[in-house]
Motif scaffolding. Sequence first.
Motif, PDB file in Angstrom:
ATOM      1  N   GLY A  26      12.027  21.720 -27.030  1.00  0.00           N
ATOM      2  CA  GLY A  26      13.039  21.218 -27.942  1.00  0.00           C
ATOM      3  C   GLY A  26      14.061  22.299 -28.241  1.00  0.00           C
ATOM      4  N   SER A  27      14.842  22.078 -29.261  1.00  0.00           N
ATOM      5  CA  SER A  27      15.874  23.036 -29.646  1.00  0.00           C
ATOM      6  C   SER A  27      15.247  24.388 -29.988  1.00  0.00           C
ATOM      7  CB  SER A  27      16.650  22.511 -30.847  1.00  0.00           C
ATOM      8  OG  SER A  27      17.610  23.446 -31.280  1.00  0.00           O
ATOM      9  N   GLY A  28      15.764  25.457 -29.386  1.00  0.00           N
ATOM     10  CA  GLY A  28      15.270  26.810 -29.679  1.00  0.00           C
ATOM     11  C   GLY A  28      13.946  27.143 -29.040  1.00  0.00           C
ATOM     12  N   GLU A  29      13.492  26.312 -28.088  1.00  0.00           N
ATOM     13  CA  GLU A  29      12.164  26.509 -27.492  1.00  0.00           C
ATOM     14  C   GLU A  29      12.250  26.840 -25.999  1.00  0.00           C
ATOM     15  OE1 GLU A  29       9.304  23.737 -30.289  1.00  0.00           O
ATOM     16  OE2 GLU A  29      10.181  22.835 -28.492  1.00  0.00           O
ATOM     17  N   LEU A  30      11.164  27.400 -25.505  1.00  0.00           N
ATOM     18  CA  LEU A  30      11.012  27.724 -24.091  1.00  0.00           C
ATOM     19  C   LEU A  30       9.811  26.967 -23.533  1.00  0.00           C
ATOM     20  CD1 LEU A  30      11.250  31.623 -24.361  1.00  0.00           C
ATOM     21  CD2 LEU A  30      13.112  30.055 -23.750  1.00  0.00           C
ATOM     22  N   ILE A  65      -0.537  34.739 -24.731  1.00  0.00           N
ATOM     23  CA  ILE A  65      -0.223  34.339 -23.367  1.00  0.00           C
ATOM     24  C   ILE A  65       0.735  35.304 -22.677  1.00  0.00           C
ATOM     25  CG2 ILE A  65      -0.546  31.882 -23.906  1.00  0.00           C
ATOM     26  CD1 ILE A  65       2.589  31.677 -23.814  1.00  0.00           C
ATOM     27  N   ALA A  66       0.738  35.224 -21.353  1.00  0.00           N
ATOM     28  CA  ALA A  66       1.769  35.841 -20.530  1.00  0.00           C
ATOM     29  C   ALA A  66       2.153  34.824 -19.465  1.00  0.00           C
ATOM     30  CB  ALA A  66       1.258  37.121 -19.870  1.00  0.00           C
ATOM     31  N   ILE A  86       5.695  37.611 -22.819  1.00  0.00           N
ATOM     32  CA  ILE A  86       4.413  37.541 -23.516  1.00  0.00           C
ATOM     33  C   ILE A  86       4.678  36.990 -24.906  1.00  0.00           C
ATOM     34  CG2 ILE A  86       3.260  39.384 -22.250  1.00  0.00           C
ATOM     35  CD1 ILE A  86       3.945  41.303 -24.511  1.00  0.00           C
ATOM     36  N   ALA A  87       3.677  36.349 -25.485  1.00  0.00           N
ATOM     37  CA  ALA A  87       3.840  35.754 -26.808  1.00  0.00           C
ATOM     38  C   ALA A  87       2.476  35.482 -27.411  1.00  0.00           C
ATOM     39  CB  ALA A  87       4.655  34.457 -26.733  1.00  0.00           C
ATOM     40  N   VAL A  88       2.463  35.293 -28.724  1.00  0.00           N
ATOM     41  CA  VAL A  88       1.247  34.917 -29.456  1.00  0.00           C
ATOM     42  C   VAL A  88       1.511  33.581 -30.139  1.00  0.00           C
ATOM     43  CG1 VAL A  88      -0.416  35.572 -31.229  1.00  0.00           C
ATOM     44  CG2 VAL A  88       0.619  37.336 -29.786  1.00  0.00           C
ATOM     45  N   PRO A  89       1.285  32.462 -29.433  1.00  0.00           N
ATOM     46  CA  PRO A  89       1.552  31.156 -30.032  1.00  0.00           C
ATOM     47  C   PRO A  89       0.529  30.744 -31.087  1.00  0.00           C
ATOM     48  CG  PRO A  89       0.626  30.883 -27.846  1.00  0.00           C
ATOM     49  CD  PRO A  89       0.878  32.356 -28.020  1.00  0.00           C
ATOM     50  N   GLY A  90      -0.624  31.427 -31.137  1.00  0.00           N
ATOM     51  CA  GLY A  90      -1.663  31.079 -32.115  1.00  0.00           C
ATOM     52  C   GLY A  90      -2.727  30.178 -31.536  1.00  0.00           C
ATOM     53  N   TRP A  91      -2.315  29.188 -30.770  1.00  0.00           N
ATOM     54  CA  TRP A  91      -3.231  28.334 -30.018  1.00  0.00           C
ATOM     55  C   TRP A  91      -2.417  27.695 -28.894  1.00  0.00           C
ATOM     56  CZ3 TRP A  91      -1.269  26.769 -34.718  1.00  0.00           C
ATOM     57  CH2 TRP A  91      -0.590  25.555 -34.759  1.00  0.00           C
ATOM     58  N   SER A 104       9.814  33.931 -30.657  1.00  0.00           N
ATOM     59  CA  SER A 104       8.482  34.538 -30.723  1.00  0.00           C
ATOM     60  C   SER A 104       8.117  35.307 -29.460  1.00  0.00           C
ATOM     61  CB  SER A 104       7.423  33.459 -30.978  1.00  0.00           C
ATOM     62  OG  SER A 104       7.259  32.631 -29.826  1.00  0.00           O
ATOM     63  N   ALA A 105       8.961  35.255 -28.436  1.00  0.00           N
ATOM     64  CA  ALA A 105       8.614  35.825 -27.134  1.00  0.00           C
ATOM     65  C   ALA A 105       9.171  37.232 -26.964  1.00  0.00           C
ATOM     66  CB  ALA A 105       9.144  34.931 -26.024  1.00  0.00           C
ATOM     67  N   PHE A 106       8.470  38.017 -26.145  1.00  0.00           N
ATOM     68  CA  PHE A 106       8.909  39.363 -25.788  1.00  0.00           C
ATOM     69  C   PHE A 106       8.897  39.484 -24.269  1.00  0.00           C
ATOM     70  CE2 PHE A 106       7.219  39.735 -30.048  1.00  0.00           C
ATOM     71  CZ  PHE A 106       8.158  40.541 -30.686  1.00  0.00           C
ATOM     72  N   ARG A 107       9.849  40.217 -23.736  1.00  0.00           N
ATOM     73  CA  ARG A 107       9.943  40.368 -22.285  1.00  0.00           C
ATOM     74  C   ARG A 107       8.789  41.194 -21.749  1.00  0.00           C
ATOM     75  NH1 ARG A 107      14.690  38.374 -20.627  1.00  0.00           N
ATOM     76  NH2 ARG A 107      16.307  38.161 -22.233  1.00  0.00           N
ATOM     77  N   LEU A 108       8.247  40.735 -20.617  1.00  0.00           N
ATOM     78  CA  LEU A 108       7.207  41.477 -19.917  1.00  0.00           C
ATOM     79  C   LEU A 108       7.849  42.204 -18.742  1.00  0.00           C
ATOM     80  CD1 LEU A 108       4.174  42.128 -19.532  1.00  0.00           C
ATOM     81  CD2 LEU A 108       4.050  40.118 -18.032  1.00  0.00           C
ATOM     82  N   PRO A 109       7.793  43.532 -18.728  1.00  0.00           N
ATOM     83  CA  PRO A 109       8.403  44.282 -17.625  1.00  0.00           C
ATOM     84  C   PRO A 109       7.798  43.884 -16.277  1.00  0.00           C
ATOM     85  CG  PRO A 109       7.878  45.742 -19.457  1.00  0.00           C
ATOM     86  CD  PRO A 109       7.241  44.422 -19.764  1.00  0.00           C
TER      87      PRO A 109
END
Length: 332
Positions: A26-30, A65-66, A86-91, A104-109
């Motif tokens: 949705g809006s603002g999501e990946l 996740i990654a 990588i991210a920590v979605p919680g579940w 909530s996501a961070f780039r994985l080199p």
Amino acid sequence: MKALRSHAVGGPDTLTLDELPEPQPGSGELQVRVHAAAINYPDVIIIEDKYQIKPPRPFAPGSEIAGEITALGEGVTGWNIGDRLIAVPGWGGLSQTVVIAAKSAFRLPVNRSFVDGAALLLTYATSIHALYDRGQLEAGETVLILGAAGGVGIAAIELAKAKGARVIAAVSSDEKAAAATKAGADATLVYPRGPFDRNGQKALAEQFKAAVGSKGADVIYDPVGGDYAEPALRSIAWEGRYLVVGFPAGIPKLPLNLTLLKSCDVCGVFWGAFAARDPAANANHVATLFRLWDEGRIAPVISATYPLESGGEAIAALASRSVIGKVVVTLD
């Protein structure tokens, strides 16, 4: 897509491998194709309805996740299809495809694997927030780390050493002591398995006191709880900081007279809430973690990987408290 889901309250054996349509961003999501999902203690208790967050069923556990982006929601900027993250979605991580908030996501080199990337955020971000923010750890101070061979324990050892602290690692076996030493601990102690009666707690307190030295521990990092908490607190230094991180051994009750006698602080550590309330500070910590990783001063320890269909076994392994470092479910 396939997902390993919880349909009813229970242990890892109640999870089922389901076939589902892919979720759309949705809006603002990946939309993310998950390549690896690390298992953490919240995954053990969230399917038992013992976690503070209770997702509506059915849901997939998998807090970390990654993967790579397969679709962008409306309004997303700064990300492209194919980017690694990588991210920590919680579940939800034990699913081949997930939808997460872009913020909530961070780039994985590109030089880091999905398996290693999946094992970084939750344990290391928790530990850096605990030690550097809540514990105000300084070079030369003594840190007592309980459960020191687990995911957060090894992260805490490495981050305390990166700060220039003296680290005493408390573990439950010689094998775990060896892992803590390899991670950089200055000394280790092997404690017995609880629960303990009063005499057992007193004996454990003396063991902690002998290990940290006559001054006491300036910072105590406790991701274990239960009957280990009070004995550890009794080894704290004057004006020390006791960090409350988790409770796999049970929620303890601390005698508050000890905090008065040592003029010490008991500090709660809730990284998820911290990251949500102060995303800029959390992002700075994550940048520090990647720098320390590049410098070779930290590195996730992966003791085992499991395929998606065996994700319940990964959760059971963590629940048994026998895991050294992290276990990761691979979804390729």
